[in-house]
Write an enzyme that holds these catalytic residues in place. Structure first.
Site, PDB file in Angstrom:
ATOM      1  N   LYS A 173       0.853  -1.185   0.000  1.00 21.35           N
ATOM      2  CA  LYS A 173       0.000   0.000   0.000  1.00 21.35           C
ATOM      3  C   LYS A 173       0.887   1.233   0.000  1.00 21.35           C
ATOM      4  O   LYS A 173       1.960   1.236   0.617  1.00 21.35           O
ATOM      5  CB  LYS A 173      -0.895   0.008   1.257  1.00 21.35           C
ATOM      6  N   GLU A 222      -8.503  11.971  13.137  1.00 19.43           N
ATOM      7  CA  GLU A 222      -7.666  10.802  13.417  1.00 19.43           C
ATOM      8  C   GLU A 222      -6.783  10.995  14.643  1.00 19.43           C
ATOM      9  O   GLU A 222      -5.819  11.770  14.629  1.00 19.43           O
ATOM     10  CB  GLU A 222      -6.792  10.481  12.199  1.00 19.43           C
ATOM     11  N   GLU A 266      -6.885  -2.069   2.822  1.00 17.97           N
ATOM     12  CA  GLU A 266      -6.222  -0.811   3.185  1.00 17.97           C
ATOM     13  C   GLU A 266      -6.276  -0.595   4.695  1.00 17.97           C
ATOM     14  O   GLU A 266      -5.289  -0.181   5.321  1.00 17.97           O
ATOM     15  CB  GLU A 266      -6.917   0.350   2.450  1.00 17.97           C
ATOM     16  N   GLU A 401     -12.061  11.251  -4.237  1.00 14.83           N
ATOM     17  CA  GLU A 401     -12.075  11.056  -2.788  1.00 14.83           C
ATOM     18  C   GLU A 401     -11.309  12.175  -2.085  1.00 14.83           C
ATOM     19  O   GLU A 401     -11.749  12.695  -1.054  1.00 14.83           O
ATOM     20  CB  GLU A 401     -11.464   9.704  -2.427  1.00 14.83           C
TER      21      GLU A 401
END
Length: 418
Positions: A173, A222, A266, A401
């Site tokens: 990733k 986050e 992911e 996105e």
């Protein structure tokens, strides 16, 4: 051993209104403001910068014993030779910064803290307390702007390069980012953006680091790590779908996200990484087997909370250093993904995607990941956002996105968004 003299007393004012009243006198400004819980520190001025949190002696004055609060804003990849934008380039390389004034709000109340390298002068405390008490109600402002968009074609080439590295087995990733220039139609201040983020639609932790005329700010959903006593918390946030104004459509999109193999892969990279670091530093680690959904105004994310008890001899700042950057901002494996980003991205990210937060002299603190953010000079700035690329990613979908994620920092320019 440096000595920090600190005077704390109850604050008879709203901490944000008091900050808005006091901030005009200081060019150094630091904010970590959790909108969901009373964990809020707003700092003004700089008393001292320290290379580490060790060997600091706190001398308490005043009626309240509030440990001195130090802020830290790290760079995503400090040694990346790629050029950063001219605003990020102007910041000094400092580790822990102790403000002269910190407005603190926690579950016990609101406090004014004044810090000094010598005994705190009572007259200064009285003057700051009086100015805070005189603070009027803050007001939101609309700030018209235009965007100079980055190239979709360049982005497609970068995604193709990332996918080629995934298919070759170099990484599983990689998280690519975009940088978009904003030009305002009138001058604006760090206070304007801060108030719009705190009182507007953005959810999460509002943060600000102003140095001179330049300020980095945003609202991140986050959490990297939070420590209270020996209790520590973190979260894994990766995998995204749009939000909808129709609750039924939002629920449908969330269910699709939970069932989507690409997004689950992911997300799993992040969970595995965080689990390994918590297992090295903590005990009684609890991580759910299945992710849930974190719903935000513009997007929804796969979300896995992490809870544990920290081992003796560990510190929250050390744990934050091990966690950042997580695979949610770099890729997996982290080291190889970071080298790939140097190869693909034409710019140095500066503070974007890094660890930002505070730690107090008692060892408690909170760090978040600096996403949904931008850096500004009061007339223009650069917005940053990114997304994870794994096998199956589509460049156009990922570009769109990022557009959704940019809406959070753009809400800082909207004085009416609820």
């Amino acid at each position: 051993m440096p000595k920090i003299f600190t005077h704390a007393q109850l604050l008879d004012a709203d901490v944000v209104d008091a900050y808005c009243r006091l901030q005009k006198e200081f060019t150094d400004q630091f904010v970590y403001y959790d909108k969901q819980r009373k964990l809020r520190c707003l700092g003004l001025g700089r008393c001292v910068a320290l290379p580490s949190m060790g060997d600091v002696e706190s001398i308490y004055q005043g009626p309240e014993e509030i440990p001195p609060v130090l802020f830290t804003f790290t760079r995503f990849d400090a040694e990346n030779p790629a050029p950063s934008d001219e605003l990020f380039a102007s910041y000094p390389r400092l580790r822990f910064m102790l403000p002269e004034i910190v407005l603190v709000e926690n579950e016990r109340g609101a406090y004014l803290q004044v810090n000094s390298l010598g005994p705190v002068y009572p007259g200064r405390v009285a003057r700051f307390a009086q100015h805070a008490a005189e603070a009027g109600k803050r007001r939101r402002e609309d700030i018209p702007y235009r965007l100079e968009m980055d190239s979709r074609e360049d982005w497609s080439r970068e995604v193709a390069e990332g996918l080629a590295a995934i298919r070759s087995g170099r990484v599983g990733k990689v998280v690519l980012s975009r940088r978009v220039k904003l030009v305002a139609e009138r001058p604006f201040s760090s206070k304007d953006l801060l108030v719009n983020l705190i009182d507007g639609s953005a959810r999460g932790v509002v943060f600000l680091y102003r140095y001179g005329d330049v300020f980095f700010c945003g609202c991140t959903p986050e959490l990297l790590v939070r420590k209270t006593g020996n209790k520590v918390e973190s979260e894994c946030l990766a995998g995204t779908c749009p939000q909808s104004s129709d609750p039924r459509e939002s629920k449908r999109l969330a269910e699709e996200l939970l069932a989507d193999g690409k997004n689950r892969r992911e997300h799993a990279f992040v969970v595995d990484f965080v689990r390994a670091i918590f297992d090295r530093n903590c005990h009684d680690v609890h991580i759910p087997e299945e992710p849930g959904i974190k719903s935000l105004p513009h997007v929804q994310h796969l979300h896995t909370p992490v809870r544990a008890l920290m081992m003796d001899g560990r510190s929250v700042q050390n744990l934050a250093g091990q966690l950042a950057p997580t695979p949610a901002l770099s890729g997996s494996p982290v080291g190889e993904a970071m080298m790939l980003l140097r190869q693909i991205e034409p710019f140095n990210r500066g503070f974007f995607g890094s660890s930002i937060g505070f730690v107090d002299a008692a060892g408690d603190g909170a760090f978040s990941v600096a996403i949904r953010s931008g850096v500004f000079d009061g007339e223009m700035g650069y917005l940053y956002a990114g997304c994870g690329i794994v096998e199956g990613s589509d460049a156009d979908s990922e570009y769109d996105e990022v557009e959704l994620k940019l809406q959070t920092i753009l809400s800082a320019f909207d004085g009416s968004a609820e």
